[in-house]
Design a protein around this motif. Structure first.
Motif, PDB file in Angstrom:
ATOM      1  N   LYS A 233     -12.789   7.284   2.474  1.00  0.00           N
ATOM      2  CA  LYS A 233     -13.956   8.164   2.748  1.00  0.00           C
ATOM      3  C   LYS A 233     -13.492   9.813   3.187  1.00  0.00           C
ATOM      4  O   LYS A 233     -14.067  10.630   2.820  1.00  0.00           O
ATOM      5  CB  LYS A 233     -14.989   7.466   3.727  1.00  0.00           C
ATOM      6  N   ALA A 234     -12.695   9.682   4.372  1.00  0.00           N
ATOM      7  CA  ALA A 234     -12.374  10.888   4.950  1.00  0.00           C
ATOM      8  C   ALA A 234     -11.494  11.728   3.599  1.00  0.00           C
ATOM      9  O   ALA A 234     -11.945  12.857   3.658  1.00  0.00           O
ATOM     10  CB  ALA A 234     -11.634  10.596   5.760  1.00  0.00           C
ATOM     11  N   ILE A 235     -10.728  11.142   3.010  1.00  0.00           N
ATOM     12  CA  ILE A 235     -10.119  11.989   1.754  1.00  0.00           C
ATOM     13  C   ILE A 235     -10.904  12.344   0.960  1.00  0.00           C
ATOM     14  O   ILE A 235     -10.954  13.710   0.447  1.00  0.00           O
ATOM     15  CB  ILE A 235      -9.036  10.947   1.351  1.00  0.00           C
ATOM     16  N   GLU A 236     -11.797  11.716   0.366  1.00  0.00           N
ATOM     17  CA  GLU A 236     -12.902  11.959  -0.626  1.00  0.00           C
ATOM     18  C   GLU A 236     -13.880  13.118  -0.004  1.00  0.00           C
ATOM     19  O   GLU A 236     -14.040  14.051  -0.751  1.00  0.00           O
ATOM     20  CB  GLU A 236     -13.810  10.819  -0.904  1.00  0.00           C
ATOM     21  N   GLU A 237     -14.244  13.107   1.054  1.00  0.00           N
ATOM     22  CA  GLU A 237     -15.031  13.976   1.792  1.00  0.00           C
ATOM     23  C   GLU A 237     -14.219  15.346   2.018  1.00  0.00           C
ATOM     24  O   GLU A 237     -15.038  16.426   2.315  1.00  0.00           O
ATOM     25  CB  GLU A 237     -15.752  13.511   2.998  1.00  0.00           C
ATOM     26  N   ASN A 238     -13.085  15.418   2.394  1.00  0.00           N
ATOM     27  CA  ASN A 238     -12.454  16.556   3.158  1.00  0.00           C
ATOM     28  C   ASN A 238     -11.247  17.146   2.341  1.00  0.00           C
ATOM     29  O   ASN A 238     -10.562  17.991   2.871  1.00  0.00           O
ATOM     30  CB  ASN A 238     -11.965  16.029   4.314  1.00  0.00           C
ATOM     31  N   THR A 239     -11.201  16.636   1.148  1.00  0.00           N
ATOM     32  CA  THR A 239     -10.066  17.128   0.340  1.00  0.00           C
ATOM     33  C   THR A 239     -10.623  17.291  -1.108  1.00  0.00           C
ATOM     34  O   THR A 239     -11.675  16.956  -1.549  1.00  0.00           O
ATOM     35  CB  THR A 239      -8.918  16.356   0.225  1.00  0.00           C
ATOM     36  N   ASP A 240      -9.735  17.711  -2.029  1.00  0.00           N
ATOM     37  CA  ASP A 240      -9.943  17.659  -3.456  1.00  0.00           C
ATOM     38  C   ASP A 240      -9.581  16.489  -4.331  1.00  0.00           C
ATOM     39  O   ASP A 240      -9.948  16.526  -5.538  1.00  0.00           O
ATOM     40  CB  ASP A 240      -9.452  18.940  -4.150  1.00  0.00           C
ATOM     41  N   ALA A 241      -9.078  15.570  -3.637  1.00  0.00           N
ATOM     42  CA  ALA A 241      -8.576  14.320  -4.124  1.00  0.00           C
ATOM     43  C   ALA A 241      -9.753  13.310  -3.861  1.00  0.00           C
ATOM     44  O   ALA A 241     -10.550  13.277  -3.233  1.00  0.00           O
ATOM     45  CB  ALA A 241      -7.208  13.826  -3.607  1.00  0.00           C
ATOM     46  N   ASP A 242      -9.381  12.106  -4.550  1.00  0.00           N
ATOM     47  CA  ASP A 242     -10.206  10.893  -4.340  1.00  0.00           C
ATOM     48  C   ASP A 242      -9.395  10.004  -3.629  1.00  0.00           C
ATOM     49  O   ASP A 242      -8.179  10.000  -3.417  1.00  0.00           O
ATOM     50  CB  ASP A 242     -10.311  10.022  -5.500  1.00  0.00           C
ATOM     51  N   GLY A 243     -10.156   8.812  -2.756  1.00  0.00           N
ATOM     52  CA  GLY A 243      -9.539   8.369  -1.746  1.00  0.00           C
ATOM     53  C   GLY A 243      -8.558   7.199  -2.202  1.00  0.00           C
ATOM     54  O   GLY A 243      -7.582   6.953  -1.325  1.00  0.00           O
TER      55      GLY A 243
ATOM     56  N   LEU B 174     -14.020  -4.297  -2.010  1.00  0.00           N
ATOM     57  CA  LEU B 174     -13.671  -3.664  -3.218  1.00  0.00           C
ATOM     58  C   LEU B 174     -15.146  -2.526  -3.723  1.00  0.00           C
ATOM     59  O   LEU B 174     -14.909  -1.447  -4.169  1.00  0.00           O
ATOM     60  CB  LEU B 174     -13.452  -4.655  -4.592  1.00  0.00           C
ATOM     61  N   ARG B 175     -16.098  -3.127  -3.701  1.00  0.00           N
ATOM     62  CA  ARG B 175     -17.272  -2.403  -4.129  1.00  0.00           C
ATOM     63  C   ARG B 175     -17.213  -1.281  -3.231  1.00  0.00           C
ATOM     64  O   ARG B 175     -17.724  -0.026  -3.507  1.00  0.00           O
ATOM     65  CB  ARG B 175     -18.631  -3.296  -3.957  1.00  0.00           C
ATOM     66  N   ASP B 176     -17.251  -1.619  -1.929  1.00  0.00           N
ATOM     67  CA  ASP B 176     -17.415  -0.449  -0.902  1.00  0.00           C
ATOM     68  C   ASP B 176     -16.485   0.599  -1.125  1.00  0.00           C
ATOM     69  O   ASP B 176     -16.946   1.999  -0.923  1.00  0.00           O
ATOM     70  CB  ASP B 176     -17.429  -1.111   0.544  1.00  0.00           C
ATOM     71  N   ILE B 177     -15.467   0.400  -1.456  1.00  0.00           N
ATOM     72  CA  ILE B 177     -14.322   1.362  -1.542  1.00  0.00           C
ATOM     73  C   ILE B 177     -14.254   2.145  -2.812  1.00  0.00           C
ATOM     74  O   ILE B 177     -13.888   3.356  -2.877  1.00  0.00           O
ATOM     75  CB  ILE B 177     -12.805   0.784  -1.307  1.00  0.00           C
ATOM     76  N   THR B 178     -15.094   1.366  -3.712  1.00  0.00           N
ATOM     77  CA  THR B 178     -15.169   2.259  -4.954  1.00  0.00           C
ATOM     78  C   THR B 178     -16.027   3.539  -4.961  1.00  0.00           C
ATOM     79  O   THR B 178     -15.839   4.456  -5.678  1.00  0.00           O
ATOM     80  CB  THR B 178     -15.817   1.182  -6.027  1.00  0.00           C
ATOM     81  N   ALA B 179     -16.737   3.619  -3.709  1.00  0.00           N
ATOM     82  CA  ALA B 179     -17.387   4.946  -3.572  1.00  0.00           C
ATOM     83  C   ALA B 179     -16.718   6.031  -3.683  1.00  0.00           C
ATOM     84  O   ALA B 179     -16.971   7.393  -3.831  1.00  0.00           O
ATOM     85  CB  ALA B 179     -18.395   4.812  -2.417  1.00  0.00           C
ATOM     86  N   TYR B 180     -15.130   5.881  -3.313  1.00  0.00           N
ATOM     87  CA  TYR B 180     -14.354   6.839  -2.923  1.00  0.00           C
ATOM     88  C   TYR B 180     -13.138   6.778  -3.908  1.00  0.00           C
ATOM     89  O   TYR B 180     -11.849   7.270  -3.401  1.00  0.00           O
ATOM     90  CB  TYR B 180     -13.864   6.729  -1.515  1.00  0.00           C
TER      91      TYR B 180
ATOM     92  N   LEU C 226       0.976  -1.089  -0.150  1.00  0.00           N
ATOM     93  CA  LEU C 226       0.088   0.116   0.103  1.00  0.00           C
ATOM     94  C   LEU C 226       0.971   1.208   0.024  1.00  0.00           C
ATOM     95  O   LEU C 226       1.791   1.354   0.899  1.00  0.00           O
ATOM     96  CB  LEU C 226      -0.940   0.139   1.156  1.00  0.00           C
ATOM     97  N   TYR C 227       0.809   2.164  -0.977  1.00  0.00           N
ATOM     98  CA  TYR C 227       1.244   3.454  -0.903  1.00  0.00           C
ATOM     99  C   TYR C 227       0.297   4.586  -0.477  1.00  0.00           C
ATOM    100  O   TYR C 227      -0.992   4.459  -0.865  1.00  0.00           O
ATOM    101  CB  TYR C 227       1.769   3.717  -2.274  1.00  0.00           C
ATOM    102  N   TRP C 228       0.674   5.618   0.432  1.00  0.00           N
ATOM    103  CA  TRP C 228      -0.309   6.471   0.877  1.00  0.00           C
ATOM    104  C   TRP C 228       0.190   7.836   0.888  1.00  0.00           C
ATOM    105  O   TRP C 228       1.421   8.044   1.000  1.00  0.00           O
ATOM    106  CB  TRP C 228      -0.932   6.105   2.190  1.00  0.00           C
ATOM    107  N   ASN C 229      -0.858   8.719   0.548  1.00  0.00           N
ATOM    108  CA  ASN C 229      -0.199  10.303   0.447  1.00  0.00           C
ATOM    109  C   ASN C 229      -0.212  10.828   1.787  1.00  0.00           C
ATOM    110  O   ASN C 229      -1.381  11.093   2.376  1.00  0.00           O
ATOM    111  CB  ASN C 229      -1.003  10.867  -0.752  1.00  0.00           C
ATOM    112  N   LYS C 230       0.831  10.884   2.368  1.00  0.00           N
ATOM    113  CA  LYS C 230       0.839  11.589   3.782  1.00  0.00           C
ATOM    114  C   LYS C 230      -0.102  13.042   3.821  1.00  0.00           C
ATOM    115  O   LYS C 230      -0.641  13.305   4.862  1.00  0.00           O
ATOM    116  CB  LYS C 230       2.000  11.741   4.496  1.00  0.00           C
ATOM    117  N   ASP C 231       0.290  13.599   2.924  1.00  0.00           N
ATOM    118  CA  ASP C 231      -0.295  15.061   2.972  1.00  0.00           C
ATOM    119  C   ASP C 231      -1.706  15.071   2.877  1.00  0.00           C
ATOM    120  O   ASP C 231      -2.539  15.881   3.461  1.00  0.00           O
ATOM    121  CB  ASP C 231       0.160  15.802   1.718  1.00  0.00           C
ATOM    122  N   LEU C 232      -2.343  14.039   1.884  1.00  0.00           N
ATOM    123  CA  LEU C 232      -3.745  14.076   1.795  1.00  0.00           C
ATOM    124  C   LEU C 232      -4.339  13.520   2.847  1.00  0.00           C
ATOM    125  O   LEU C 232      -5.502  14.009   3.464  1.00  0.00           O
ATOM    126  CB  LEU C 232      -4.176  13.186   0.682  1.00  0.00           C
ATOM    127  N   PHE C 233      -3.440  12.610   3.635  1.00  0.00           N
ATOM    128  CA  PHE C 233      -4.046  11.967   5.047  1.00  0.00           C
ATOM    129  C   PHE C 233      -4.198  13.200   6.112  1.00  0.00           C
ATOM    130  O   PHE C 233      -5.021  13.341   6.660  1.00  0.00           O
ATOM    131  CB  PHE C 233      -2.969  10.898   5.592  1.00  0.00           C
TER     132      PHE C 233
END
Length: 404
Positions: A168-178, A225-231, A139-146
């Protein structure tokens, strides 16, 4: 290696000379999938030729999009190449059609690899190729978006529930997708789904050749996988893994699942990032990952199969294989000092080894394209909402029966 022989007047006049004798060497044709020949393979083949006078290895580099089809077509037509570098997923199909020779390993040889590596080339109790390239995922994650989403940037998600919540948090609180969902009609859509399968103790086909895709573990996987597709990025069926990775590299995705090659692409990244083992599902027994290998396969009908097997084993022996892995930046096939050195030099490599113990190989079926298409249809039908996870999984399992 392939030798350029320019026959001028002086050379033609010396047809009985050593140069003429060399021209009569037994040619071993070797198809290497990729864009350019590996310098390590070039020098290794030259060393093999020096130890095997009378044989001339001629290498043809063919792009991955055509490589496997080309060597299979030639074999079926009765004009096989001697040796080919191919995806291990094709070995069962080639072996079932009597197109390649077996290359049995001793127990000692199998034990020298990481767990399950030998399984990627094993069918009907024997080995049909020699592993030459190995890929694991993390898994790679963007610390700035977190941080922007109110998450702790230094704590990656450890479970699927954590991963979905972070997306979900990234999708709802930033301009990026999760999260980057891969669902294009492309082989790595199947691979990306297998990340979820192998981080939840799932299987596609068991050791007794039974299709076991329709299991509780895999239902949890396709549902997650279906559930995370929303974000995810909009329209995931338009994206394969490299295209999703490009969005992540542009700072517009919170998380992706990717191989070690992404480490080099992130070296000059403008944002802070991290790497962790793939998050685990509720049925996981330990950290997992998809284990993909490519292999050297030797084709039947050339008359020099024994020599081609010897070359395949020489190219992939521990010393030569280690040099090739270092050159290509691949996950090593065998544990040892080289792995310790890699992790010491860059701790970001550690997650790519952590998941091996509970990982799983790319499924070996007699029609890998059939397998691939069924798995792509499964993923696409669920992430687009056209089918419910349970129904889609049951259908996919039934469809795979014809390909096992």
């Amino acid at each position: 290696m392939t030798k350029s022989r320019i026959l001028g007047g002086a050379v033609v006049a010396l047809l009985a000379s050593t140069a003429y004798a060399a021209a009569q060497d037994q040619v071993i044709s070797f198809v290497e999938c990729g864009d350019t020949p590996s310098p390590v393979h070039v020098s290794t083949i030259e060393a093999w030729e020096a130890a095997n006078p009378g044989f001339d290895v001629q290498v043809e580099v063919v792009g991955w999009g055509q490589c496997q089809d080309k060597v299979t077509t030639l074999a079926v037509a009765g004009t096989p190449v001697g040796l080919a570098y191919i995806g291990s997923r094709a070995l069962k199909q080639l072996a079932s059609n009597d197109l390649i020779v077996d290359m049995p390993m001793t127990d000692e040889e199998k034990a020298a690899y990481y767990p399950y590596v030998a399984d990627t080339v094993t069918f009907d109790g024997t080995q049909w190729g020699r592993p030459v390239a190995f890929s694991t995922k993390a898994l790679y994650w963007n610390k700035d978006l977190f941080a922007a989403a109110g998450l702790d940037p230094e704590v990656p998600p450890a479970t699927w529930a954590d991963e979905i919540a972070a997306a979900k948090a990234i999708e709802e609180n930033t301009d990026a997708d999760g999260f980057g969902v891969v669902a294009k009609t492309f082989d790595n859509t199947m691979h990306q789904f297998l990340h979820w399968v192998y981080t939840n103790d799932g299987l596609v086909i068991d050791a007794d050749n039974n299709i076991v895709l329709d299991s509780p573990q895999n239902l949890e996987a396709i549902t997650a996988l279906r559930d995370i597709t929303a974000y995810a990025e909009e329209g995931p069926t338009a994206y394969e893994q490299n295209e999703v990775r490009a969005i992540f590299l542009d700072g517009k995705l919170g998380m992706i699942h990717a191989a070690s090659g992404t480490l080099n692409l992130l070296k000059d990244s403008p944002f802070k990032w991290g790497v962790a083992q793939l998050p685990l599902g509720p049925s996981a027994k330990g950290p997992g990952t998809l284990l993909i290998t490519d292999s050297m396969a030797v084709f039947k009908g050339t008359g020099y199969e024994d020599k081609a097997v010897d070359l395949a084993k020489f190219l992939t022996n521990p010393e030569n294989q280690s040099a090739y892995e270092a050159e290509q930046g691949l996950t090593p096939l065998r544990p040892g000092a080289a792995v310790d050195a890699i992790i010491a030099a860059d701790p970001n490599w550690k997650p790519f080894f952590d998941g091996i113990a509970f990982g799983g190989p790319e499924p070996l079926l007699t029609d890998y394209l059939g397998l691939q298409n069924v798995m792509i249809e499964l993923v696409q039908s669920v992430v687009t909402g056209q089918a419910e996870p349970a129904a889609a999984l049951t259908k996919a399992a039934a469809d795979l029966e014809q390909y096992k």
